[in-house]
Design a protein around this motif. Sequence first.
Motif, PDB file in Angstrom:
ATOM      1  N   PHE A  46      69.900 -59.052 -12.101  1.00  0.00           N
ATOM      2  CA  PHE A  46      70.546 -58.848 -10.885  1.00  0.00           C
ATOM      3  C   PHE A  46      69.150 -58.782  -9.804  1.00  0.00           C
ATOM      4  CE2 PHE A  46      71.950 -56.699  -7.051  1.00  0.00           C
ATOM      5  CZ  PHE A  46      73.122 -57.588  -6.715  1.00  0.00           C
ATOM      6  N   LEU A  47      68.445 -57.892 -10.058  1.00  0.00           N
ATOM      7  CA  LEU A  47      67.339 -57.582  -9.230  1.00  0.00           C
ATOM      8  C   LEU A  47      66.295 -59.006  -9.075  1.00  0.00           C
ATOM      9  CD1 LEU A  47      66.672 -53.914  -9.468  1.00  0.00           C
ATOM     10  CD2 LEU A  47      67.859 -55.361  -7.839  1.00  0.00           C
ATOM     11  N   THR A  48      66.027 -59.190 -10.494  1.00  0.00           N
ATOM     12  CA  THR A  48      64.958 -60.542 -10.770  1.00  0.00           C
ATOM     13  C   THR A  48      65.471 -61.746  -9.983  1.00  0.00           C
ATOM     14  OG1 THR A  48      64.404 -59.332 -12.890  1.00  0.00           O
ATOM     15  CG2 THR A  48      64.013 -61.755 -12.524  1.00  0.00           C
ATOM     16  N   ALA A  49      66.829 -62.085 -10.201  1.00  0.00           N
ATOM     17  CA  ALA A  49      67.209 -63.404  -9.824  1.00  0.00           C
ATOM     18  C   ALA A  49      67.191 -63.176  -8.066  1.00  0.00           C
ATOM     19  CB  ALA A  49      68.797 -63.445  -9.958  1.00  0.00           C
ATOM     20  N   MET A  50      67.623 -62.175  -7.512  1.00  0.00           N
ATOM     21  CA  MET A  50      67.327 -61.963  -6.010  1.00  0.00           C
ATOM     22  C   MET A  50      65.814 -62.179  -5.692  1.00  0.00           C
ATOM     23  SD  MET A  50      69.683 -58.897  -4.995  1.00  0.00           S
ATOM     24  CE  MET A  50      69.063 -58.886  -3.388  1.00  0.00           C
ATOM     25  N   ALA A  51      64.737 -61.616  -6.341  1.00  0.00           N
ATOM     26  CA  ALA A  51      63.469 -61.701  -6.232  1.00  0.00           C
ATOM     27  C   ALA A  51      62.976 -63.381  -6.476  1.00  0.00           C
ATOM     28  CB  ALA A  51      62.615 -60.867  -6.986  1.00  0.00           C
ATOM     29  N   LEU A  52      63.645 -63.911  -7.300  1.00  0.00           N
ATOM     30  CA  LEU A  52      63.219 -65.329  -7.579  1.00  0.00           C
ATOM     31  C   LEU A  52      63.901 -66.066  -6.538  1.00  0.00           C
ATOM     32  CD1 LEU A  52      61.877 -67.367  -9.387  1.00  0.00           C
ATOM     33  CD2 LEU A  52      64.216 -67.351 -10.701  1.00  0.00           C
ATOM     34  N   ALA A  53      65.025 -66.092  -5.769  1.00  0.00           N
ATOM     35  CA  ALA A  53      65.518 -66.552  -4.766  1.00  0.00           C
ATOM     36  C   ALA A  53      64.670 -66.333  -3.551  1.00  0.00           C
ATOM     37  CB  ALA A  53      66.971 -66.245  -4.331  1.00  0.00           C
ATOM     38  N   ILE A  54      64.074 -65.226  -3.153  1.00  0.00           N
ATOM     39  CA  ILE A  54      63.245 -65.094  -2.233  1.00  0.00           C
ATOM     40  C   ILE A  54      61.962 -65.721  -2.275  1.00  0.00           C
ATOM     41  CG2 ILE A  54      61.781 -63.370  -1.178  1.00  0.00           C
ATOM     42  CD1 ILE A  54      64.078 -61.115  -1.659  1.00  0.00           C
ATOM     43  N   ALA A  55      61.266 -65.722  -3.627  1.00  0.00           N
ATOM     44  CA  ALA A  55      59.948 -66.240  -3.750  1.00  0.00           C
ATOM     45  C   ALA A  55      60.168 -67.825  -3.618  1.00  0.00           C
ATOM     46  CB  ALA A  55      59.543 -66.038  -4.978  1.00  0.00           C
ATOM     47  N   GLY A  56      61.254 -68.327  -4.336  1.00  0.00           N
ATOM     48  CA  GLY A  56      61.388 -69.941  -4.289  1.00  0.00           C
ATOM     49  C   GLY A  56      61.765 -70.291  -2.974  1.00  0.00           C
ATOM     50  N   THR A  57      62.510 -69.705  -2.027  1.00  0.00           N
ATOM     51  CA  THR A  57      62.880 -70.067  -0.692  1.00  0.00           C
ATOM     52  C   THR A  57      61.543 -70.014   0.277  1.00  0.00           C
ATOM     53  OG1 THR A  57      65.126 -69.167  -0.878  1.00  0.00           O
ATOM     54  CG2 THR A  57      64.416 -69.628   1.367  1.00  0.00           C
ATOM     55  N   LEU A  58      60.712 -69.017  -0.202  1.00  0.00           N
ATOM     56  CA  LEU A  58      59.507 -69.144   0.785  1.00  0.00           C
ATOM     57  C   LEU A  58      58.602 -70.160   0.530  1.00  0.00           C
ATOM     58  CD1 LEU A  58      58.623 -65.204   0.773  1.00  0.00           C
ATOM     59  CD2 LEU A  58      59.340 -66.407   2.766  1.00  0.00           C
ATOM     60  N   VAL A  59      58.610 -70.486  -0.955  1.00  0.00           N
ATOM     61  CA  VAL A  59      57.864 -71.717  -0.997  1.00  0.00           C
ATOM     62  C   VAL A  59      58.275 -72.902  -0.363  1.00  0.00           C
ATOM     63  CG1 VAL A  59      57.067 -73.147  -3.040  1.00  0.00           C
ATOM     64  CG2 VAL A  59      56.868 -70.783  -3.316  1.00  0.00           C
ATOM     65  N   VAL A  60      59.708 -73.440  -0.643  1.00  0.00           N
ATOM     66  CA  VAL A  60      60.158 -74.515  -0.137  1.00  0.00           C
ATOM     67  C   VAL A  60      59.887 -74.652   1.177  1.00  0.00           C
ATOM     68  CG1 VAL A  60      62.281 -76.052  -0.119  1.00  0.00           C
ATOM     69  CG2 VAL A  60      61.537 -74.916  -2.368  1.00  0.00           C
ATOM     70  N   VAL A  93      51.090 -67.231   1.949  1.00  0.00           N
ATOM     71  CA  VAL A  93      52.777 -66.978   1.757  1.00  0.00           C
ATOM     72  C   VAL A  93      53.192 -67.903   0.691  1.00  0.00           C
ATOM     73  CG1 VAL A  93      55.213 -66.908   2.555  1.00  0.00           C
ATOM     74  CG2 VAL A  93      53.171 -65.849   3.713  1.00  0.00           C
ATOM     75  N   VAL A  94      52.898 -69.319   0.795  1.00  0.00           N
ATOM     76  CA  VAL A  94      53.474 -70.092  -0.228  1.00  0.00           C
ATOM     77  C   VAL A  94      52.589 -69.910  -1.695  1.00  0.00           C
ATOM     78  CG1 VAL A  94      53.336 -72.642  -0.817  1.00  0.00           C
ATOM     79  CG2 VAL A  94      53.917 -72.059   1.501  1.00  0.00           C
ATOM     80  N   ALA A  95      51.298 -69.951  -1.530  1.00  0.00           N
ATOM     81  CA  ALA A  95      50.529 -69.644  -2.936  1.00  0.00           C
ATOM     82  C   ALA A  95      51.038 -68.377  -3.533  1.00  0.00           C
ATOM     83  CB  ALA A  95      48.677 -69.641  -2.467  1.00  0.00           C
ATOM     84  N   GLY A  96      51.301 -67.227  -2.789  1.00  0.00           N
ATOM     85  CA  GLY A  96      51.392 -65.885  -3.419  1.00  0.00           C
ATOM     86  C   GLY A  96      53.120 -66.135  -3.842  1.00  0.00           C
ATOM     87  N   SER A  97      53.868 -66.605  -3.134  1.00  0.00           N
ATOM     88  CA  SER A  97      55.106 -66.687  -3.861  1.00  0.00           C
ATOM     89  C   SER A  97      55.319 -67.739  -4.940  1.00  0.00           C
ATOM     90  CB  SER A  97      56.152 -67.252  -2.389  1.00  0.00           C
ATOM     91  OG  SER A  97      56.062 -66.530  -1.433  1.00  0.00           O
ATOM     92  N   ALA A  98      54.714 -68.834  -4.904  1.00  0.00           N
ATOM     93  CA  ALA A  98      54.695 -69.615  -6.145  1.00  0.00           C
ATOM     94  C   ALA A  98      54.133 -68.928  -7.383  1.00  0.00           C
ATOM     95  CB  ALA A  98      53.757 -70.981  -5.867  1.00  0.00           C
ATOM     96  N   ALA A  99      52.984 -68.063  -7.027  1.00  0.00           N
ATOM     97  CA  ALA A  99      52.765 -67.291  -8.293  1.00  0.00           C
ATOM     98  C   ALA A  99      53.456 -66.357  -8.792  1.00  0.00           C
ATOM     99  CB  ALA A  99      51.243 -66.744  -7.778  1.00  0.00           C
ATOM    100  N   ALA A 100      54.307 -65.809  -7.917  1.00  0.00           N
ATOM    101  CA  ALA A 100      55.500 -64.935  -8.281  1.00  0.00           C
ATOM    102  C   ALA A 100      56.618 -65.632  -9.043  1.00  0.00           C
ATOM    103  CB  ALA A 100      56.021 -64.084  -7.036  1.00  0.00           C
ATOM    104  N   CYS A 101      56.847 -66.831  -8.565  1.00  0.00           N
ATOM    105  CA  CYS A 101      58.014 -67.574  -9.151  1.00  0.00           C
ATOM    106  C   CYS A 101      57.849 -67.690 -10.735  1.00  0.00           C
ATOM    107  CB  CYS A 101      58.142 -68.858  -8.712  1.00  0.00           C
ATOM    108  SG  CYS A 101      58.818 -69.001  -7.084  1.00  0.00           S
ATOM    109  N   LEU A 102      56.680 -67.906 -11.490  1.00  0.00           N
ATOM    110  CA  LEU A 102      56.851 -68.192 -12.665  1.00  0.00           C
ATOM    111  C   LEU A 102      57.086 -66.891 -13.795  1.00  0.00           C
ATOM    112  CD1 LEU A 102      56.257 -70.157 -15.285  1.00  0.00           C
ATOM    113  CD2 LEU A 102      53.732 -69.518 -15.018  1.00  0.00           C
ATOM    114  N   PRO A 103      56.459 -65.880 -13.291  1.00  0.00           N
ATOM    115  CA  PRO A 103      56.669 -64.504 -14.286  1.00  0.00           C
ATOM    116  C   PRO A 103      58.268 -63.920 -13.822  1.00  0.00           C
ATOM    117  CG  PRO A 103      55.170 -64.131 -12.308  1.00  0.00           C
ATOM    118  CD  PRO A 103      55.281 -65.421 -12.445  1.00  0.00           C
ATOM    119  N   LEU A 104      58.614 -64.261 -12.726  1.00  0.00           N
ATOM    120  CA  LEU A 104      60.029 -63.932 -12.463  1.00  0.00           C
ATOM    121  C   LEU A 104      61.155 -64.687 -13.176  1.00  0.00           C
ATOM    122  CD1 LEU A 104      59.913 -63.456  -8.604  1.00  0.00           C
ATOM    123  CD2 LEU A 104      60.449 -61.574 -10.178  1.00  0.00           C
TER     124      LEU A 104
END
Length: 267
Positions: A46-60, A93-104
């Motif tokens: 639940f929490l990981t899916a939310m975090a992934l949605a946040i990171a992915g949206t910030l990238v796009v 922000v894009v770089a940091g969020s993109a880097a977070a997407c893979l491990p999430l």
Amino acid sequence: MLARNGPLRLALDFLAFTGLWPAAVAASLVAACALALGTAPSSHRFLTAMALAIAGTLVVYNVDRLRDLDHDRKTAPARSDFVDRHRRALTGVVAGSAAACLPLAVLLPPSVWGVCAVALGLGLFHRRLKGERAFLSVLYVTLAWVAVGVGIPWAATTDPAAVTTPALVAALTVGPGIAANLVASQERGHPPTPQQRARLRAGGAIALAGCLVPLAAGTVRPLIAIPLAAWLSLLAFRNHERYGLLVLDGALLAGAGIAAALIAARP
């Protein structure tokens, strides 16, 4: 009216212009739909899916805003000026969020990866596609948002096949609310005309259609709050930039929050 340079105005601009506001919308949709599909709020998925949605949206969102400043100045001049002045920080922000997407993503089942690929592909090609017909733009962006808001929670469940029907109902409920939001967002910055009012009425009708879908499906019925909130935001539509960026998107955030609270409050 908010003071031009007051702290509240500056805070709201920061949320809207950095992409944090739509990222919050994405997370709230994921949370509401995950709860509707039976995922426990305390689970790591639940929490990981939310975090992934946040990171992915910030990238796009930030990639699109950084790459298409000239086009966006016509409909979102204040946001474009903010992006221009903070280009380096938003690139970070894009770089940091993109880097977070893979491990999430690795923490979630492989089925989530395919859903993310669809949403990411549609999002990153938005710059090339958004000059096409308005209907096409509404369609593919709605699909991208439904992939995130409904697809990720569905794919992240322990048994996606068992909740496919509720997930389809959720998609048919959330999708019209998002589509109505996009119809109204396309009218941002344009002078009021009879044609614009007709398009807004069409958007409102789409949202109301989404409200009817879950009436016969008790497990996802609270999701009706999402298209209902979108419909209400169209009733008070204003042409200025911040209404589109804050109120229209804020309606989805509020609707998803209400839906999540109603589901979580069930005995």
